[in-house]
Design an enzyme around this catalytic site. Structure first.
Site, PDB file in Angstrom:
ATOM      1  N   TYR A 115      29.294  18.467  30.280  1.00 45.45           N
ATOM      2  CA  TYR A 115      30.137  19.367  29.485  1.00 45.45           C
ATOM      3  C   TYR A 115      29.344  20.527  28.887  1.00 45.45           C
ATOM      4  CZ  TYR A 115      34.306  16.379  29.741  1.00 45.45           C
ATOM      5  OH  TYR A 115      35.416  15.687  30.171  1.00 45.45           O
ATOM      6  N   GLU A 118      30.502  20.206  39.691  1.00 42.92           N
ATOM      7  CA  GLU A 118      30.814  18.889  39.093  1.00 42.92           C
ATOM      8  C   GLU A 118      30.670  17.753  40.114  1.00 42.92           C
ATOM      9  OE1 GLU A 118      34.658  19.172  37.206  1.00 42.92           O
ATOM     10  OE2 GLU A 118      33.904  20.484  35.620  1.00 42.92           O
ATOM     11  N   ASN A 161      42.275  12.292  26.292  1.00 47.06           N
ATOM     12  CA  ASN A 161      43.429  12.689  27.106  1.00 47.06           C
ATOM     13  C   ASN A 161      43.417  12.099  28.526  1.00 47.06           C
ATOM     14  OD1 ASN A 161      41.340  14.223  28.053  1.00 47.06           O
ATOM     15  ND2 ASN A 161      42.270  16.208  27.641  1.00 47.06           N
ATOM     16  N   HIS A 184      40.098  13.863  33.497  1.00 51.39           N
ATOM     17  CA  HIS A 184      39.434  15.162  33.646  1.00 51.39           C
ATOM     18  C   HIS A 184      39.751  15.737  35.023  1.00 51.39           C
ATOM     19  CE1 HIS A 184      36.296  18.249  33.857  1.00 51.39           C
ATOM     20  NE2 HIS A 184      36.110  17.827  35.095  1.00 51.39           N
ATOM     21  N   LYS A 223      38.968   8.752  32.099  1.00 53.57           N
ATOM     22  CA  LYS A 223      38.136   8.728  30.883  1.00 53.57           C
ATOM     23  C   LYS A 223      38.167   7.347  30.221  1.00 53.57           C
ATOM     24  CE  LYS A 223      38.596  13.711  29.999  1.00 53.57           C
ATOM     25  NZ  LYS A 223      38.813  14.752  28.947  1.00 53.57           N
TER      26      LYS A 223
HETATM   27  P1  ADP Z   1      40.525  20.557  30.231  1.00 57.13           P
HETATM   28  O1  ADP Z   1      39.964  19.155  30.274  1.00 57.13           O
HETATM   29  O2  ADP Z   1      42.023  20.557  30.211  1.00 57.13           O
HETATM   30  O3  ADP Z   1      39.942  21.458  31.287  1.00 57.13           O
HETATM   31  P2  ADP Z   1      38.766  21.900  28.339  1.00 57.13           P
HETATM   32  O4  ADP Z   1      37.889  22.206  29.508  1.00 57.13           O
HETATM   33  O5  ADP Z   1      39.163  23.026  27.432  1.00 57.13           O
HETATM   34  O6  ADP Z   1      40.113  21.163  28.807  1.00 57.13           O
HETATM   35  O7  ADP Z   1      38.054  20.809  27.429  1.00 57.13           O
HETATM   36  C1  ADP Z   1      37.344  19.744  27.998  1.00 57.13           C
HETATM   37  C2  ADP Z   1      37.691  18.475  27.260  1.00 57.13           C
HETATM   38  O8  ADP Z   1      37.256  18.600  25.907  1.00 57.13           O
HETATM   39  C3  ADP Z   1      39.199  18.173  27.138  1.00 57.13           C
HETATM   40  O9  ADP Z   1      39.729  17.499  28.268  1.00 57.13           O
HETATM   41  C4  ADP Z   1      39.233  17.298  25.914  1.00 57.13           C
HETATM   42  O10 ADP Z   1      38.847  15.953  26.198  1.00 57.13           O
HETATM   43  C5  ADP Z   1      38.166  17.953  25.029  1.00 57.13           C
HETATM   44  N1  ADP Z   1      38.737  18.956  24.129  1.00 57.13           N
HETATM   45  C6  ADP Z   1      39.175  20.200  24.455  1.00 57.13           C
HETATM   46  N2  ADP Z   1      39.621  20.862  23.377  1.00 57.13           N
HETATM   47  C7  ADP Z   1      39.441  20.035  22.320  1.00 57.13           C
HETATM   48  C8  ADP Z   1      39.701  20.114  20.922  1.00 57.13           C
HETATM   49  N3  ADP Z   1      40.224  21.205  20.395  1.00 57.13           N
HETATM   50  N4  ADP Z   1      39.418  19.045  20.152  1.00 57.13           N
HETATM   51  C9  ADP Z   1      38.870  17.928  20.681  1.00 57.13           C
HETATM   52  N5  ADP Z   1      38.592  17.768  21.995  1.00 57.13           N
HETATM   53  C10 ADP Z   1      38.879  18.796  22.811  1.00 57.13           C
HETATM   54 MG    MG Z   2      37.978  22.116  31.575  1.00 56.20          MG
END
Ligand code: ADP
Ligand code: MG
Length: 133
Positions: A49, A126, A112, A115, A9
């Site tokens: 997304y 994807e 974070n 992905h 990212k």
């Molecule tokens: P992951 O990436 O672990 O699969 P999710 O699919 O739930 O997590 O979410 C996609 C992305 O959206 C996350 O990697 C993160 O960058 C962002 N995200 C998820 N939850 C939150 C939140 N509560 N607040 C802000 N950003 C979030």
């Molecule tokens: Mg996810």
């Protein structure tokens, strides 16, 4: 062999840890079958997304994901999807296990660092989103 989609990212690219993350990918036994560096448009990030559309973080997340260059990879390995999720760690870097990429390089639940696909169907969707043949 299974495939998964990984993204380094914009926060991690800005932090200059692309090399470290690629090294980890190779050390974990993944074969890089596709790789592209690019800056996503806002619409491209929104499309990627789409499953999160309507969630409170959707606008901010897609702004962030289109804010700078990312590195998009198709990774191949046995149990690639699960193995990459374990290598990344939990979504929130603050609670991710020591030694995971999100714990090492993540800044917040949004920023974070990496992905990863969460299931076989989403991995296929994807990979096709970015690397359509
Ligand atoms: P992951 O990436 O672990 O699969 P999710 O699919 O739930 O997590 O979410 C996609 C992305 O959206 C996350 O990697 C993160 O960058 C962002 N995200 C998820 N939850 C939150 C939140 N509560 N607040 C802000 N950003 C979030
Ligand atoms: Mg996810």
């Amino acid at each position: 062999m299974e495939k998964t989609l990984a993204i380094i990212k914009p926060d991690a690219v800005k932090k200059r840890v692309v090399g470290k993350i690629l090294t980890r990918i190779e050390e974990e036994g993944f074969e890089v079958s596709e790789m592209e560096m690019k800056k996503m448009t806002k619409d491209e990030a929104k499309g990627f997304y789409i499953v999160h559309k309507g969630k409170p973080f959707y606008e901010s997340l897609t702004d962030f994901m289109s804010s700078g260059k990312v590195v998009i990879l198709a990774l191949e390995r046995e149990n690639a999807i699960r193995h990459w999720r374990l290598t990344m760690g939990a979504t929130d870097p603050a609670v991710a296990t020591e030694g995971t990429l999100r714990r090492q390089y993540g800044f917040s639940v949004e920023r974070n660092a990496v992905h990863g696909s969460d299931a076989q169907e989403t991995a296929e969707w994807e990979i096709n989103y970015f690397f359509k043949k």
